[in-house]
Design an enzyme around this catalytic site. Structure first.
Site, PDB file in Angstrom:
ATOM      1  N   LYS A  15       0.863  -1.187   0.000  1.00  0.00           N
ATOM      2  CA  LYS A  15       0.000   0.000   0.000  1.00  0.00           C
ATOM      3  C   LYS A  15       0.893   1.227   0.000  1.00  0.00           C
ATOM      4  CE  LYS A  15      -4.307   1.531   0.279  1.00  0.00           C
ATOM      5  NZ  LYS A  15      -5.093   1.270   1.497  1.00  0.00           N
ATOM      6  N   HIS A  16       0.687   2.104  -0.943  1.00  0.00           N
ATOM      7  CA  HIS A  16       1.492   3.321  -1.062  1.00  0.00           C
ATOM      8  C   HIS A  16       2.985   3.011  -1.091  1.00  0.00           C
ATOM      9  CE1 HIS A  16      -2.105   5.638  -0.857  1.00  0.00           C
ATOM     10  NE2 HIS A  16      -2.379   5.280   0.380  1.00  0.00           N
ATOM     11  N   ASN A  52      12.766   5.570   7.610  1.00  0.00           N
ATOM     12  CA  ASN A  52      13.384   4.530   8.444  1.00  0.00           C
ATOM     13  C   ASN A  52      12.463   3.316   8.520  1.00  0.00           C
ATOM     14  OD1 ASN A  52      15.829   5.836   9.381  1.00  0.00           O
ATOM     15  ND2 ASN A  52      14.516   7.213  10.570  1.00  0.00           N
ATOM     16  N   HIS A  67      14.503   5.492  -0.098  1.00  0.00           N
ATOM     17  CA  HIS A  67      13.858   6.795   0.044  1.00  0.00           C
ATOM     18  C   HIS A  67      12.837   7.043  -1.064  1.00  0.00           C
ATOM     19  CE1 HIS A  67      17.509   7.621   2.546  1.00  0.00           C
ATOM     20  NE2 HIS A  67      16.554   8.149   3.286  1.00  0.00           N
TER      21      HIS A  67
END
Length: 534
Positions: A285-286, A428, A534
């Site tokens: 998800k996302h 993180n 990232h």
């Protein structure tokens, strides 16, 4: 001096055709000939047209020089480039054509040697190099530069548009069409050269070549980007890696920008798990895994993955590392899912999914190799960030036990599983795992201790929803994608019930963190390898 206006309608009287992909060639050439267009051609294109009974002038008759060096040299000649580059509205140019007995070329039809397809087929270097087109790009660029008087076509998909244009304008092309085709032609040669440059860069000794170029071909114009006010499109680079770009969409609505991004993330993650070892399922998800598991069957793996965070899984992406089966399809059909991606699917799974007409089902024919080299590109203001794909995998020799207590066999298996998933979670990243399944995931936090707490809280919520007496983080293994800079993140994991920890190590406070782990009775291993995402 004011710019001279370009002519709008330009009749096509003479066309040069030289194509690698001969799809639709004969019908197109026959339609041109029926309009009285003189056909000039090269090599295999000429032979194909003559075999169809068309009158064709060989380019060697135009240049007065035979094709040589196995066709490497045939169109690089003033007889060709003069005909392409002469400005029809400049008297000196037309006089030069006349004095050198060069006829203008009004239409150029060229598609290039199949360099990208040759690379994708994993051909040897000599074959790849032989498929670098030289004369084709030179002609395309010449015709596109001179689009005031020349139309250039670089793929069969534009044949019908050209014929429609000629029919609408009594055998002529409009400036708007020639300009559009010129822009497409330059984009095509740019993408072609980018593919060639990329191939050489991957084989070169320079980690950062002075110039890098990247290109692709439109796969889909998207309704919008991440948000409805953003324009977006999806391009294929030609890389043969199995995934969303090469998949066959069996059913469902058009993929959105976010669907494509999330589906890629899910399939790359599930590919970490060898299907020969065990079935595996990842729910995303996302762009973050919200559940991942291995099981005795795909359906069991799905249920275990779903149990990690059933709330986030609603409207998610499901990726499978084995062929999709009916039993698993029945389970997935119980919850709203945007996309399912798998190597293959059996008839039972297809029948179940057919009842979910909006669900997108993608079949890839295989799994991407998680250890294969590759390049990743991201834009920043005024530049590009380029790096290798994170293809490093955890090997047994990478692990170093740093605490007084070593992990048990079960803990070690869960540690390795959790660290593999952490590689695909936004930093993180904190991942709790137990019995081959994630039981808590904390992603994308500014503080690692916050990721630990969020993952633990999600585990508690999932346990409450499932009616379990305690969260599955009790007795779990926990992975961190980077080192713990302080002991607080590790202690938060211990508080959640984790008994073993895996992390890269490398902090100036490693000794403090190790001491805290020993005091808490935790087993901890260092990998010496970070997996920031990232």
């Amino acid at each position: 001096m004011a710019a001279r206006p370009m002519s709008d309608l330009v009749p096509i009287r003479r066309a040069l055709l030289s194509v690698s992909d001969k799809t639709g060639l004969v019908d197109f050439a026959r339609a041109l000939a029926a309009r009285g267009v003189d056909l000039v051609s090269t090599g295999g294109t000429s032979r194909a047209l003559k075999a169809a009974g068309l009158a064709v002038t060989d380019v060697s008759d135009v240049t007065g020089f035979p094709e040589i060096m196995d066709g490497r040299v045939k169109t690089l000649h003033p007889g060709v480039h003069g005909g392409l580059l002469a400005d029809r509205d400049t008297p000196a140019h037309m006089a030069a054509l006349a004095s050198h007995d060069i006829a203008p070329i009004d239409l150029l039809v060229v598609n290039l040697y199949p360099f990208e397809a040759t690379v994708a087929s994993q051909a040897d270097d000599a074959t790849v190099i032989e498929n670098i087109d030289i004369g084709g790009p030179a002609m395309i660029r010449a015709a596109a530069k001179n689009h005031s008087g020349v139309a250039v076509v670089v793929e069969p998909g534009d044949y019908s548009a050209i014929l429609d244009e000629l029919a609408a304008h009594d055998g002529a092309t409009t400036l708007a069409t020639r300009r559009r085709l010129a822009g497409k032609a330059y984009a095509r040669t740019a993408a072609y050269d980018a593919a060639i440059g990329g191939w050489f860069a991957e084989r070169g000794e320079e980690a950062a070549p002075e110039y890098r170029a990247f290109g692709g071909r439109l796969a889909q114009a998207l309704r919008y980007g991440e948000n409805p006010h953003q324009e977006a499109a999806f391009y294929r680079t030609g890389e043969a890696r199995p995934g969303v770009a090469t998949a066959r969409q069996v059913q469902g609505k058009e993929l959105s920008y976010n669907n494509i991004n999330d589906t890629d993330a899910a399939f790359e993650c599930v590919a970490e798990f060898d299907p020969a070892d065990a079935p595996a399922v990842v729910i995303v998800k996302h762009a973050n895994p919200c559940g991942a598991a291995r099981g005795a069957s795909l359906s069991e793996a799905y249920r275990k993955a779903l149990a990690c965070d059933p709330v986030s899984a609603f409207g998610g992406i499901v990726a499978l590392n084995r062929p999709f089966d009916g039993e698993t399809a029945e389970e997935i059909a119980k919850l709203f899912t945007e996309v399912v991606i798998a190597p293959e699917a059996d008839e039972a799974a297809l029948a179940v999914m057919a009842g979910k007409k909006n669900l997108r089902l993608l079949l890839t024919g295989g799994l991407p190799d998680p250890a294969a080299a590759g390049t990743m590109v991201r834009t920043v203001a005024g530049g590009l960030l380029v790096q290798d794909r994170d293809a490093k995998r955890l090997e047994a020799g990478d692990l170093k036990v740093v605490t007084k207590r070593a992990p048990s066999e079960r803990e070690m298996a869960d540690l390795r599983f959790a660290f593999t998933i952490a590689k695909h979670v936004k930093s993180n990243a904190i991942v709790y795992a137990r019995d081959g399944a994630t039981v808590g995931i904390g992603a994308g936090q500014m503080s690692r201790v916050d990721s630990s707490r969020i993952a633990a809280q999600k585990a508690e919520d999932a346990a409450r929803a499932a009616g379990l007496p305690e969260p599955l983080t009790r007795g779990s293994a926990v992975a961190s994608d980077a080192f713990f800079p302080f002991a607080d993140g590790l202690l938060a994991a211990a508080k959640a019930g984790a008994t073993a920890v895996i992390q890269p190590g490398g902090s100036v406070r490693d000794d403090e963190v190790i001491a805290a782990a020993d005091e808490a009775g935790l087993a901890m291993v260092f990998t010496g390898m970070r997996h920031f995402r990232h």
